[in-house]
Design a protein around this motif. Structure first.
Motif, PDB file in Angstrom:
ATOM      1  N   ILE A  26      13.013  -3.157  -0.357  1.00  0.00           N
ATOM      2  CA  ILE A  26      12.802  -2.984   1.081  1.00  0.00           C
ATOM      3  C   ILE A  26      13.618  -1.810   1.609  1.00  0.00           C
ATOM      4  O   ILE A  26      13.134  -1.005   2.402  1.00  0.00           O
ATOM      5  N   ARG A  27      14.861  -1.701   1.168  1.00  0.00           N
ATOM      6  CA  ARG A  27      15.716  -0.588   1.604  1.00  0.00           C
ATOM      7  C   ARG A  27      15.081   0.750   1.221  1.00  0.00           C
ATOM      8  O   ARG A  27      15.040   1.686   2.027  1.00  0.00           O
ATOM      9  N   GLN A  28      14.570   0.842  -0.011  1.00  0.00           N
ATOM     10  CA  GLN A  28      13.946   2.087  -0.461  1.00  0.00           C
ATOM     11  C   GLN A  28      12.689   2.397   0.356  1.00  0.00           C
ATOM     12  O   GLN A  28      12.497   3.532   0.794  1.00  0.00           O
ATOM     13  N   LEU A  29      11.863   1.390   0.587  1.00  0.00           N
ATOM     14  CA  LEU A  29      10.645   1.618   1.366  1.00  0.00           C
ATOM     15  C   LEU A  29      10.973   1.979   2.816  1.00  0.00           C
ATOM     16  O   LEU A  29      10.329   2.856   3.390  1.00  0.00           O
ATOM     17  N   ASN A  30      11.978   1.331   3.391  1.00  0.00           N
ATOM     18  CA  ASN A  30      12.395   1.686   4.760  1.00  0.00           C
ATOM     19  C   ASN A  30      12.928   3.113   4.818  1.00  0.00           C
ATOM     20  O   ASN A  30      12.664   3.841   5.776  1.00  0.00           O
ATOM     21  N   ASP A  31      13.668   3.540   3.795  1.00  0.00           N
ATOM     22  CA  ASP A  31      14.156   4.921   3.750  1.00  0.00           C
ATOM     23  C   ASP A  31      12.996   5.910   3.699  1.00  0.00           C
ATOM     24  O   ASP A  31      13.029   6.956   4.355  1.00  0.00           O
ATOM     25  N   GLU A  32      11.954   5.568   2.934  1.00  0.00           N
ATOM     26  CA  GLU A  32      10.773   6.432   2.858  1.00  0.00           C
ATOM     27  C   GLU A  32      10.078   6.510   4.218  1.00  0.00           C
ATOM     28  O   GLU A  32       9.629   7.583   4.628  1.00  0.00           O
ATOM     29  N   LEU A  33       9.985   5.373   4.903  1.00  0.00           N
ATOM     30  CA  LEU A  33       9.367   5.377   6.229  1.00  0.00           C
ATOM     31  C   LEU A  33      10.179   6.206   7.217  1.00  0.00           C
ATOM     32  O   LEU A  33       9.607   6.959   8.010  1.00  0.00           O
ATOM     33  N   PHE A  45      13.162  -6.811   6.525  1.00  0.00           N
ATOM     34  CA  PHE A  45      11.741  -6.843   6.834  1.00  0.00           C
ATOM     35  C   PHE A  45      11.064  -5.615   6.265  1.00  0.00           C
ATOM     36  O   PHE A  45      11.683  -4.572   6.106  1.00  0.00           O
ATOM     37  N   ILE A  46       9.793  -5.753   5.977  1.00  0.00           N
ATOM     38  CA  ILE A  46       8.986  -4.589   5.607  1.00  0.00           C
ATOM     39  C   ILE A  46       7.655  -4.705   6.330  1.00  0.00           C
ATOM     40  O   ILE A  46       7.106  -5.791   6.449  1.00  0.00           O
ATOM     41  N   THR A  47       7.172  -3.612   6.841  1.00  0.00           N
ATOM     42  CA  THR A  47       5.880  -3.622   7.502  1.00  0.00           C
ATOM     43  C   THR A  47       4.782  -3.497   6.458  1.00  0.00           C
ATOM     44  O   THR A  47       4.919  -2.795   5.481  1.00  0.00           O
ATOM     45  N   MET A  48       3.695  -4.212   6.678  1.00  0.00           N
ATOM     46  CA  MET A  48       2.579  -4.171   5.738  1.00  0.00           C
ATOM     47  C   MET A  48       1.458  -3.301   6.276  1.00  0.00           C
ATOM     48  O   MET A  48       0.405  -3.208   5.694  1.00  0.00           O
ATOM     49  N   GLU A  49       1.694  -2.655   7.402  1.00  0.00           N
ATOM     50  CA  GLU A  49       0.651  -1.881   8.054  1.00  0.00           C
ATOM     51  C   GLU A  49       0.190  -0.694   7.205  1.00  0.00           C
ATOM     52  O   GLU A  49      -0.962  -0.352   7.197  1.00  0.00           O
ATOM     53  N   ARG A  50       1.110  -0.056   6.495  1.00  0.00           N
ATOM     54  CA  ARG A  50       0.764   1.135   5.728  1.00  0.00           C
ATOM     55  C   ARG A  50       0.454   0.852   4.267  1.00  0.00           C
ATOM     56  O   ARG A  50       0.040   1.726   3.540  1.00  0.00           O
TER      57      ARG A  50
END
Length: 51
Positions: A26-33, A45-50
């Motif tokens: 989640i941390r890695q995906l949030n950093d990418e966002l 949390f992670i958003t599933m929208e993308r």
């Protein structure tokens, strides 16, 4: 309304990994966002929208 977020426990279950590893994902995906200009809510949390 459909839930567009997954909690860390749900991510761990879906990926079949530990909760601590799910936090890293989640941390890695949030950093990418953030790098793409998105605003992230929280580390567990992670958003599933993308995806």
């Amino acid at each position: 309304m459909e839930n567009k977020f997954m909690r860390v426990e749900e991510v761990a279950e879906v990926l079949e990994v530990s909760t601590s590893f799910a936090y890293k994902v989640i941390r890695q995906l949030n950093d990418e966002l953030k790098a793409k200009g998105f605003i992230t809510i929280a580390e567990d949390f992670i958003t599933m929208e993308r995806w």
